[in-house]
Design an enzyme around this catalytic site. Structure first.
Site, PDB file in Angstrom:
ATOM      1  CB  CYS A   1     -83.642   3.039 -14.170  1.00 41.76           C
ATOM      2  SG  CYS A   1     -84.739   4.459 -13.996  1.00 41.76           S
TER       3      CYS A   1
ATOM      4  CG  HIS B   1     -79.359   3.904 -15.445  1.00 44.24           C
ATOM      5  ND1 HIS B   1     -80.558   4.148 -14.817  1.00 44.24           N
ATOM      6  CD2 HIS B   1     -78.406   4.397 -14.619  1.00 44.24           C
ATOM      7  CE1 HIS B   1     -80.364   4.763 -13.667  1.00 44.24           C
ATOM      8  NE2 HIS B   1     -79.053   4.923 -13.525  1.00 44.24           N
TER       9      HIS B   1
END
Length: 577
Positions: free
Chosen positions: A102, A158
């Site tokens: 990610c 993130h």
């Protein structure tokens, strides 16, 4: 409605809910009364003939953990009628690469730079790490702001949040609504970083959005995008929206009406996963409808991209590609992607042009009217002519990554790298038709679509590494599934690509992977994941790895460095994330 579609809809009414039909594309009228409806959204007429402003509105849609085989046009068991239609009317990117996990993918999209040039080449940014996207990086939304864009982000960030200066609203987005960590509950927005370390993670700007809990995130994020489109004047200012869906990352959660159409899938994880993809398909339908409704569509560019390969243990599928999320096999780094836009010169085709996620930075800055000086030093290329006109891609090479902190391959050595490169180090590079992997690339099996309710536990541990190796070479153009290792037959190519790794490694900055900070615990911060370090407090992460590039290169040549890296390695390896 076609006769086939009409028949399907008629026969299905006895067993399918209305939402199931809508989500699978069997009914095609306005979905303004779906769960994605924006409260009090004004009902404007379509504005298709309005004057076309310049530059274009840009809508970048990213899904999380959606595998190569998790879309209808790849002959998947998952039905995505609207995504299929958008892709079919646009340009499918079938030689498109992202990162295996990610944080790296998002950092490369936002900065246009390889991980080795931002210090984020190892693993992900964990919730309790005092780490984020480096402050010296000028982000894509910041560049677009300079060019007159209104910039908005909805969804998963993130990229770190230990200081307020790390937050999306401080990195180029006018507004932000979403979650800061890597994984949250789709309804409660609870996020955990180990046992007992859980907190609420849904944010409106720089505040905690406590009042939004209980709403399914895919619907909630779609509502926000439609609200932005409804309240902005498309003629007055170009718009950039980065919609970063939490879906289809674990936990596997979706409303029941999306699960029912997949009741024939015996594998429960695959069934839930498919339902989540269908929810995304409906969401993209609603967003595109809103683009038409409010006068954006004729001057818009819609980009769809996944962030990394799928995780078969959680219902995803990369078949027939090798490997999975967290690995440098094609199943981890070859992504789903397409571009849909009325501005495309050559539509309805499949593009084999080599495209990497870093390329979106200069491509979008170019579309926005920026010159090359605004993208100086980035690792991406402007690939718009390759996508729109069908020209050759300016990109000839991709550095997938060099991760010096990942577990060293026991069979690797400097000697096996012809004295050029320590093959124990995890790295991968693509140049032309060739792809080289060194070290431990991660779980390397070919995992077929999951149609059965389960497999023996030992099945998942199968590895196709019948011989202890630390170097692989594949002709990806001729062998995209990586079944024929040519490293022994073509040592000349191996040597050339090892030399390229050395070249890139000399440009690498030190790894940023600091120890966890106990002050980040949500129990100490009102029960939510929020910044815990004052902006005036001096960063300490840069004292963790005190090494210059030339010293780093020497350490790579020392066999004793294996124990050093093992001590620093994250407790959760990338192929287990």
């Amino acid at each position: 409605m076609s006769s086939v579609t009409g028949t399907m809809a008629t026969t299905a009414l006895t067993g399918f809910s209305m939402m199931s039909l809508l989500s699978l594309g069997y009914l095609t009228w306005d979905l303004s009364l779906s769960p994605n409806q924006v409260e009090n959204e004004p009902m404007h007429a379509f504005v298709e003939s309005s004057p076309v402003p310049q530059p274009p509105h840009i809508i970048f849609i990213m899904t999380d953990d959606q595998g190569f085989n998790d879309i209808g046009y790849h002959s998947s068991d998952i039905r995505t009628p609207y995504l299929d239609k958008l892709a079919a009317d646009g340009v499918k990117l079938e030689n498109y690469y992202i990162q295996p996990i990610c944080t790296p993918s998002r950092s490369q999209l936002i900065t246009g730079r390889y991980q080795i040039h931002t210090g984020l080449q190892h693993s992900i940014i964990r919730p309790r790490q005092p780490n984020c996207l480096p402050f010296d990086q000028v982000t894509l939304p910041q560049r677009l702001q300079e060019l007159g864009y209104s910039t908005h982000m909805v969804g998963k960030w993130h990229l770190g949040f230990y200081k307020k200066e790390c937050l999306p609203t401080r990195r180029g987005f006018d507004t932000y609504f979403g979650s800061l960590t890597g994984s949250v509950n789709y309804y409660t927005y609870n996020s955990c970083d180990g046992p007992g370390r859980c907190g609420f993670d849904l944010h409106e700007g720089e505040s905690v959005a406590w009042d939004q809990r209980g709403k399914y995130s895919t619907h909630l994020y779609t509502q926000r995008v439609r609200k932005i489109l409804a309240t902005h004047n498309p003629q007055s200012q170009p718009l950039f929206i980065f919609l970063s869906f939490q879906a289809v990352h674990t936990p596997l959660q979706s409303p029941r009406e999306y699960i029912y159409p997949y009741r024939g899938l015996e594998n429960v994880a695959r069934r839930k996963y498919a339902a989540m993809v269908s929810a995304v398909d409906e969401a993209v339908h609603n967003i595109t409808y809103a683009l038409r409704k409010y006068g954006y569509y004729q001057n818009s560019v819609i980009i769809f991209s996944t962030d990394n390969g799928g995780q078969p243990l959680s219902g995803g599928s990369n078949w027939p590609l090798r490997g999975r999320k967290g690995t440098y096999w094609e199943g981890g780094v070859r992504g789903l992607g397409f571009v849909h836009s009325p501005l495309l010169r050559k539509k309805r085709r499949v593009s084999k042009a080599l495209v990497h996620i870093t390329d979106w930075y200069p491509t979008l800055v170019g579309l926005a009217g920026g010159n090359e000086s605004l993208t100086k030093g980035v690792d991406g290329y402007d690939v718009w002519e390759a996508i729109s006109d069908g020209k050759e891609s300016p990109r000839l090479e991709i550095l997938h990554n060099i991760d010096p902190l990942y577990n060293h391959a026991r069979s690797g050595s400097l000697q096996k790298g012809y004295g050029i490169w320590n093959t124990a180090v995890q790295a991968s590079i693509r140049a032309g038709d060739w792809k080289l992997l060194t070290g431990d690339p991660g779980y390397g099996d070919w995992i077929p679509p999951q149609m059965l309710p389960g497999f023996p536990g030992s099945w998942w541990n199968l590895e196709r590494h019948t011989v202890q190796k630390s170097v692989w070479l594949f002709n990806i153009s001729g062998d995209p599934n990586e079944r024929f290792d040519l490293s022994e037959q073509r040592p000349d190519v191996v040597k050339e690509l090892l030399a390229r790794l050395v070249f890139y490694n000399r440009t690498a900055v030190p790894v940023r992977y600091p120890s966890e900070d106990l002050r980040a615990d949500p129990h100490l911060n009102g029960g939510a994941w929020v910044p815990w370090v004052g902006d005036e407090e001096e960063d300490s992460w840069d004292t963790v790895y005190q090494k210059k590039n030339k010293d780093w290169t020497k350490k790579l040549k020392l066999s004793k460095s294996r124990s050093f890296f093992r001590r620093l390695n994250t407790r959760i390896m990338s192929n287990r994330i």
